[in-house]
Write an enzyme that holds these catalytic residues in place. Structure first.
Site, PDB file in Angstrom:
ATOM      1  N   ASP A  59       0.892  -1.270  -0.100  1.00  0.00           N
ATOM      2  CA  ASP A  59       0.066  -0.126   0.114  1.00  0.00           C
ATOM      3  C   ASP A  59       0.885   1.267   0.023  1.00  0.00           C
ATOM      4  O   ASP A  59       1.736   1.595   0.833  1.00  0.00           O
ATOM      5  CB  ASP A  59      -1.023  -0.152   1.122  1.00  0.00           C
ATOM      6  CG  ASP A  59      -1.922   1.209   1.205  1.00  0.00           C
ATOM      7  OD1 ASP A  59      -2.105   1.611   0.025  1.00  0.00           O
ATOM      8  OD2 ASP A  59      -2.685   1.137   2.111  1.00  0.00           O
ATOM      9  N   ASP A 110      -2.829   2.466  -6.221  1.00  0.00           N
ATOM     10  CA  ASP A 110      -1.878   2.587  -5.041  1.00  0.00           C
ATOM     11  C   ASP A 110      -1.712   1.407  -4.470  1.00  0.00           C
ATOM     12  O   ASP A 110      -0.947   1.307  -3.109  1.00  0.00           O
ATOM     13  CB  ASP A 110      -1.989   3.936  -4.263  1.00  0.00           C
ATOM     14  CG  ASP A 110      -3.259   3.681  -3.494  1.00  0.00           C
ATOM     15  OD1 ASP A 110      -4.244   3.215  -3.741  1.00  0.00           O
ATOM     16  OD2 ASP A 110      -3.407   4.573  -2.478  1.00  0.00           O
ATOM     17  N   GLU A 111      -2.547   0.195  -4.473  1.00  0.00           N
ATOM     18  CA  GLU A 111      -2.294  -0.954  -3.607  1.00  0.00           C
ATOM     19  C   GLU A 111      -2.635  -2.249  -4.519  1.00  0.00           C
ATOM     20  O   GLU A 111      -3.302  -2.315  -5.308  1.00  0.00           O
ATOM     21  CB  GLU A 111      -3.162  -0.850  -2.478  1.00  0.00           C
ATOM     22  CG  GLU A 111      -4.685  -0.643  -2.835  1.00  0.00           C
ATOM     23  CD  GLU A 111      -5.693  -0.735  -1.499  1.00  0.00           C
ATOM     24  OE1 GLU A 111      -5.213  -1.392  -0.410  1.00  0.00           O
ATOM     25  OE2 GLU A 111      -6.512   0.153  -1.307  1.00  0.00           O
TER      26      GLU A 111
END
Length: 374
Positions: A25, A119-120
């Site tokens: 993350d 983003d993860e």
């Protein structure tokens, strides 16, 4: 940090114990990219979004979070909490490019990558390209490479299933990592407040607490029949996760379920003609993306949020995949019965689902949001 080789997991199924899952993350991703690219923003409370009256925060730096500013918060609320807040417009083309760099780093270790957003992502490194036995070592290598190549920091969680890897990635943020072993999993969940369970929202948490379910231990004490009676199909999930059991596989090729666009307006819409104009623009945006990706769908959904934040949806499923004109016609037909309106409309959205085709990007089956801020 615990040693992930300790696998005394009691009643956990062997298939779950054998997995090594990493959840990576990025830390305050959009805001961190802006601070990286503009040194004048470093160390300051920065948010990505619009300061307009109807603006919404897309991301907040850790300096902004110290004032209680969070993503999805109305901009006016954020400004009340931090009058010195610095707003920067989003640059999704840049975020996507950085995300592609990060995903290439993941691919050096495993093909089993399940992106959740830019983003993860989840990674299954049980078997990995470099033959590294410890997932914690792989997580450290990935985080170091991300920092070296992008100048950004990432946090990671390591565990034997997706739920616990996700929970672990939050334990040492920012720029840290944690591991929850099979031996630790059930006890970790038992001590966890239900409000912190990934996937349990405020309304469900309220209902659980009214039933006396404050923690994972409380959930574990209840029978499967009790949980299914009160939470339907989700009851079985709560029953298993309260015992640290999550056998979901990392799915790199899971199909997207919907493609949608929405727009929040600077002033409420009250007239049908203006609303229809906005719906046509949203349909055009969704259709351009469908055409570019080579996907088609059969279900058209209209989303309406009123000035008092009450939200409704209206859907229609057709026999055959829609064309652009048919999607527009269907969306307008769903809009028509809502007028005249008793209250202004602050947001409209259009989504196409029941998709087919070969062009969908990998993801967690979530809607691709092409939103704009007013």
């Amino acid at each position: 940090m615990a040693d992930e080789r300790n696998t005394d997991a009691g009643s956990l199924p062997l298939s779950a114990i054998g997995r090594k899952i990493i959840h990576v993350d990025m830390d305050a991703f959009y805001a961190s990219v802006e601070q990286r690219d503009n040194p004048a923003l470093r160390g300051k409370p920065v948010v990505v979004g619009s300061p307009a009256a109807r603006g919404v925060i897309a991301a907040a730096s850790y300096e902004a979070r110290a004032f209680g500013v969070r993503s999805a918060m109305p901009s006016v609320t954020a400004l009340r909490r931090c009058p010195d807040l610095i707003f920067v417009p989003h640059r999704f083309d840049v975020y996507r490019a950085v995300s592609a760099q990060i995903r290439a780093i993941f691919a050096e270790h495993t093909p089993l990558i399940e992106p959740l957003s830019l983003d993860e992502a989840y990674l299954d490194v049980t078997e990995n390209h470099l033959g590294i036995p410890l997932a914690t070592q792989i997580a450290r290598m990935i985080r170091a490479r991300i920092k070296a190549e992008t100048g950004l920091t990432a946090s990671a969680g390591v565990s034997y299933n997706k739920f616990l890897a996700k929970m672990a990635s939050d334990l040492n943020k920012p720029d840290g990592q944690a591991v929850i072993t099979p031996a630790q999993g059930p006890a970790f969940v038992a001590a966890l407040p239900v409000r912190k369970f990934h996937g349990i929202g405020p309304a469900t948490a309220d209902r659980m607490e009214r039933l006396g379910l404050q923690t994972g231990a409380d959930l574990r004490e209840r029978s499967l029949a009790f949980l299914q009676e009160h939470f339907g199909k989700s009851g079985q999930w709560y029953y298993r996760i309260a015992r640290g059991i999550d056998e979901r596989a990392v799915q790199p090729d899971r199909a997207r379920k919907s493609i949608g666009a929405e727009d929040t307006f600077s002033q409420d819409i009250t007239g049908h003609e203006r609303a229809a104009q906005e719906v046509r623009a949203l349909v055009a945006k969704v259709w351009r993306h469908c055409a570019a990706k080579g996907v088609r769908g059969r279900t058209v959904t209209l989303k309406v949020k009123y000035a008092n934040f009450r939200q409704i949806t209206r859907s229609r499923t057709l026999i055959a995949p829609v064309t652009g004109p048919v999607m527009e016609e269907t969306a307008l037909a769903l809009l028509q019965p809502l007028f005249p309106v008793a209250m202004g409309i602050r947001l409209l959205g259009v989504t196409l689902s029941t998709l087919d085709g070969e062009g969908g990007e990998s993801g967690e089956g979530r809607q691709l949001s092409l939103w704009q801020e007013g």
